[in-house]
Write a protein that holds these residues in place. Structure first.
Motif, PDB file in Angstrom:
ATOM      1  N   GLY B   3       0.594  64.763 -49.483  1.00  0.00           N
ATOM      2  CA  GLY B   3       0.446  64.001 -50.707  1.00  0.00           C
ATOM      3  C   GLY B   3      -0.318  62.713 -50.487  1.00  0.00           C
ATOM      4  N   VAL B   4      -0.466  61.955 -51.571  1.00  0.00           N
ATOM      5  CA  VAL B   4      -1.115  60.650 -51.513  1.00  0.00           C
ATOM      6  C   VAL B   4      -0.163  59.665 -50.831  1.00  0.00           C
ATOM      7  CG1 VAL B   4      -2.153  58.787 -52.838  1.00  0.00           C
ATOM      8  CG2 VAL B   4      -2.360  61.164 -53.640  1.00  0.00           C
ATOM      9  N   MET B   5      -0.671  58.964 -49.857  1.00  0.00           N
ATOM     10  CA  MET B   5       0.145  58.018 -49.099  1.00  0.00           C
ATOM     11  C   MET B   5      -0.264  56.587 -49.443  1.00  0.00           C
ATOM     12  SD  MET B   5       1.898  60.091 -47.100  1.00  0.00           S
ATOM     13  CE  MET B   5       2.381  59.207 -45.632  1.00  0.00           C
ATOM     14  N   GLN B   6       0.734  55.761 -49.638  1.00  0.00           N
ATOM     15  CA  GLN B   6       0.468  54.351 -49.858  1.00  0.00           C
ATOM     16  C   GLN B   6       1.345  53.522 -48.926  1.00  0.00           C
ATOM     17  OE1 GLN B   6       0.426  54.594 -54.603  1.00  0.00           O
ATOM     18  NE2 GLN B   6      -0.339  52.635 -53.870  1.00  0.00           N
ATOM     19  N   ASN B   7       0.767  52.475 -48.394  1.00  0.00           N
ATOM     20  CA  ASN B   7       1.575  51.540 -47.618  1.00  0.00           C
ATOM     21  C   ASN B   7       1.019  50.140 -47.723  1.00  0.00           C
ATOM     22  OD1 ASN B   7      -0.074  50.883 -44.973  1.00  0.00           O
ATOM     23  ND2 ASN B   7      -0.314  53.058 -45.343  1.00  0.00           N
ATOM     24  N   PRO B   8       1.891  49.148 -47.645  1.00  0.00           N
ATOM     25  CA  PRO B   8       3.335  49.315 -47.529  1.00  0.00           C
ATOM     26  C   PRO B   8       3.951  49.722 -48.867  1.00  0.00           C
ATOM     27  CG  PRO B   8       2.801  47.004 -47.780  1.00  0.00           C
ATOM     28  CD  PRO B   8       1.483  47.742 -47.727  1.00  0.00           C
ATOM     29  N   ARG B   9       5.184  50.150 -48.853  1.00  0.00           N
ATOM     30  CA  ARG B   9       5.862  50.478 -50.110  1.00  0.00           C
ATOM     31  C   ARG B   9       6.316  49.204 -50.829  1.00  0.00           C
ATOM     32  NH1 ARG B   9       8.020  55.512 -50.715  1.00  0.00           N
ATOM     33  NH2 ARG B   9       8.392  54.722 -52.820  1.00  0.00           N
ATOM     34  N   HIS B  10       6.653  48.215 -50.085  1.00  0.00           N
ATOM     35  CA  HIS B  10       7.059  46.921 -50.645  1.00  0.00           C
ATOM     36  C   HIS B  10       6.343  45.825 -49.864  1.00  0.00           C
ATOM     37  CE1 HIS B  10      10.369  48.742 -52.954  1.00  0.00           C
ATOM     38  NE2 HIS B  10      10.494  49.527 -51.922  1.00  0.00           N
ATOM     39  N   LEU B  11       5.882  44.824 -50.589  1.00  0.00           N
ATOM     40  CA  LEU B  11       5.140  43.732 -49.968  1.00  0.00           C
ATOM     41  C   LEU B  11       5.541  42.437 -50.651  1.00  0.00           C
ATOM     42  CD1 LEU B  11       2.903  42.949 -47.966  1.00  0.00           C
ATOM     43  CD2 LEU B  11       1.244  43.347 -49.795  1.00  0.00           C
ATOM     44  N   VAL B  12       5.939  41.471 -49.843  1.00  0.00           N
ATOM     45  CA  VAL B  12       6.304  40.157 -50.370  1.00  0.00           C
ATOM     46  C   VAL B  12       5.299  39.147 -49.846  1.00  0.00           C
ATOM     47  CG1 VAL B  12       8.067  38.364 -50.501  1.00  0.00           C
ATOM     48  CG2 VAL B  12       8.747  40.776 -50.439  1.00  0.00           C
ATOM     49  N   ARG B  13       4.738  38.385 -50.741  1.00  0.00           N
ATOM     50  CA  ARG B  13       3.776  37.354 -50.372  1.00  0.00           C
ATOM     51  C   ARG B  13       4.131  36.052 -51.096  1.00  0.00           C
ATOM     52  NH1 ARG B  13       2.878  39.711 -46.611  1.00  0.00           N
ATOM     53  NH2 ARG B  13       0.987  40.749 -45.887  1.00  0.00           N
ATOM     54  N   ARG B  14       3.767  34.953 -50.466  1.00  0.00           N
ATOM     55  CA  ARG B  14       3.900  33.650 -51.115  1.00  0.00           C
ATOM     56  C   ARG B  14       2.589  33.334 -51.829  1.00  0.00           C
ATOM     57  NH1 ARG B  14       8.499  31.402 -49.912  1.00  0.00           N
ATOM     58  NH2 ARG B  14       9.605  31.991 -48.011  1.00  0.00           N
ATOM     59  N   ARG B  15       2.708  32.520 -52.842  1.00  0.00           N
ATOM     60  CA  ARG B  15       1.514  32.131 -53.595  1.00  0.00           C
ATOM     61  C   ARG B  15       0.424  31.609 -52.655  1.00  0.00           C
ATOM     62  NH1 ARG B  15       3.646  27.976 -57.861  1.00  0.00           N
ATOM     63  NH2 ARG B  15       5.128  27.655 -56.169  1.00  0.00           N
ATOM     64  N   GLY B  16      -0.794  32.076 -52.873  1.00  0.00           N
ATOM     65  CA  GLY B  16      -1.911  31.640 -52.055  1.00  0.00           C
ATOM     66  C   GLY B  16      -2.236  32.551 -50.886  1.00  0.00           C
ATOM     67  N   GLN B  17      -1.319  33.451 -50.541  1.00  0.00           N
ATOM     68  CA  GLN B  17      -1.584  34.379 -49.434  1.00  0.00           C
ATOM     69  C   GLN B  17      -2.427  35.555 -49.916  1.00  0.00           C
ATOM     70  OE1 GLN B  17       2.499  35.185 -48.038  1.00  0.00           O
ATOM     71  NE2 GLN B  17       2.048  33.911 -46.230  1.00  0.00           N
ATOM     72  N   GLU B  18      -2.834  36.378 -48.982  1.00  0.00           N
ATOM     73  CA  GLU B  18      -3.602  37.571 -49.308  1.00  0.00           C
ATOM     74  C   GLU B  18      -2.697  38.797 -49.233  1.00  0.00           C
ATOM     75  OE1 GLU B  18      -7.689  38.334 -47.656  1.00  0.00           O
ATOM     76  OE2 GLU B  18      -6.651  39.986 -46.663  1.00  0.00           O
ATOM     77  N   ALA B  19      -2.943  39.754 -50.121  1.00  0.00           N
ATOM     78  CA  ALA B  19      -2.229  41.031 -50.100  1.00  0.00           C
ATOM     79  C   ALA B  19      -3.235  42.154 -49.875  1.00  0.00           C
ATOM     80  CB  ALA B  19      -1.487  41.254 -51.410  1.00  0.00           C
ATOM     81  N   ARG B  20      -2.903  43.046 -48.964  1.00  0.00           N
ATOM     82  CA  ARG B  20      -3.747  44.229 -48.699  1.00  0.00           C
ATOM     83  C   ARG B  20      -2.906  45.473 -48.910  1.00  0.00           C
ATOM     84  NH1 ARG B  20      -8.572  44.278 -45.001  1.00  0.00           N
ATOM     85  NH2 ARG B  20      -9.407  42.175 -45.148  1.00  0.00           N
ATOM     86  N   LEU B  21      -3.349  46.313 -49.838  1.00  0.00           N
ATOM     87  CA  LEU B  21      -2.633  47.530 -50.159  1.00  0.00           C
ATOM     88  C   LEU B  21      -3.503  48.708 -49.732  1.00  0.00           C
ATOM     89  CD1 LEU B  21      -1.638  45.211 -52.096  1.00  0.00           C
ATOM     90  CD2 LEU B  21      -1.117  47.006 -53.730  1.00  0.00           C
ATOM     91  N   ARG B  22      -2.873  49.690 -49.078  1.00  0.00           N
ATOM     92  CA  ARG B  22      -3.622  50.811 -48.531  1.00  0.00           C
ATOM     93  C   ARG B  22      -3.276  52.122 -49.224  1.00  0.00           C
ATOM     94  NH1 ARG B  22      -2.241  47.340 -44.801  1.00  0.00           N
ATOM     95  NH2 ARG B  22      -3.794  46.531 -43.336  1.00  0.00           N
ATOM     96  N   CYS B  23      -4.270  52.973 -49.325  1.00  0.00           N
ATOM     97  CA  CYS B  23      -4.072  54.269 -49.969  1.00  0.00           C
ATOM     98  C   CYS B  23      -4.833  55.337 -49.200  1.00  0.00           C
ATOM     99  CB  CYS B  23      -4.561  54.225 -51.412  1.00  0.00           C
ATOM    100  SG  CYS B  23      -4.661  55.854 -52.202  1.00  0.00           S
TER     101      CYS B  23
END
Lengths: 115, 114
Positions: B3-23
């Motif tokens: 199936g389609v994989m995504q990670n991470p399943r949960h991500l916590v960031r503070r304001r101003g940080q960067e988020a990287r979501l993978r698929c």
């Protein structure tokens, strides 16, 4: 732009009974695709059923069937013999021909199944 | 798991940080779509990519958001300088690209910005 409207924010049904979820859409295209997706508490999006607009016959998948009325731009989902596992959010979605084939979703209907 | 994989399943960031979501799309799929689901809302289209190409980014916010799907590796949705309003579930879907092939969804990434 295409829009999808689900007018029932919440619905409930007794186990083993039948329930119908409503969906209307707006488009100027003549050929397109319509979908119902289920989102259980796990939040995974699961395809329930798909309808091609050029097909007059309504799609069916086991206990799930649709009533597709092209002229009225209506696409309702009927769930027969409801089961506890059917409890979920149900989203109606539209996809046009060509282009990016992106899905346009309605806001969803929360279905509760009572034992 | 095919199936389609995504990670991470949960991500916590503070304001101003960067988020990287993978698929990672399903095997054999070369088309990837990203959608965002705000609380109590339906999914909203963000971007459609094929390998090394952005086909439609009409749903992407103009600033801070970017997406890529390199020749090798997963598709990445990148959010720079996150704000609280970015808190949402981000879903990836993939298809084979055959005409009007059904999109299959991954389990989503829940982003929480503190």
């Amino acid at each position: 732009a295409q829009t999808v409207t689900q007018s029932q924010p919440e619905m409930s049904v007794q186990e083993a009974e039948t329930v119908t979820l409503s969906c209307t859409y707006d488009t100027s295209e003549s050929d397109y695709y319509l979908f119902w997706y289920k989102q259980p508490p796990s939040r995974q999006m699961i395809l329930v059923i798909r309808q091609e607009a050029y097909k007059q016959q309504n799609a069916t998948e086991n206990r799930f069937s649709v009533n597709f009325q092209k002229a009225a731009k209506s696409f309702s989902l009927k769930i027969s013999d409801s089961q506890l596992g059917d409890a979920a959010m149900y989203f109606c979605a539209y996809s046009g021909q060509g282009g990016s084939e992106k899905l346009v979703f309605g806001k969803g209907t929360k279905l509760t199944v009572n034992p | 798991n095919a199936g389609v994989m995504q990670n991470p399943r949960h991500l916590v960031r503070r304001r101003g940080q960067e988020a990287r979501l993978r698929c990672s799309p399903m095997k054999g799929h070369s088309h990837v779509y990203w959608y965002r689901q705000l609380p109590e809302e339906g999914l909203k289209f963000m971007v459609y990519l094929q390998k090394e190409n952005i086909i439609d980014e009409s749903g992407m916010p103009k600033e801070r958001f970017s997406a890529e799907f390199p020749k090798e590796g997963p598709s990445i949705l990148r959010i720079q300088q996150v704000v609280r309003g970015d808190s949402a579930a981000y879903f990836c879907a993939s298809s084979s690209g055959n005409f009007q092939e059904t999109q299959y969804f991954g389990p989503g990434t829940r982003l929480l910005v503190l």
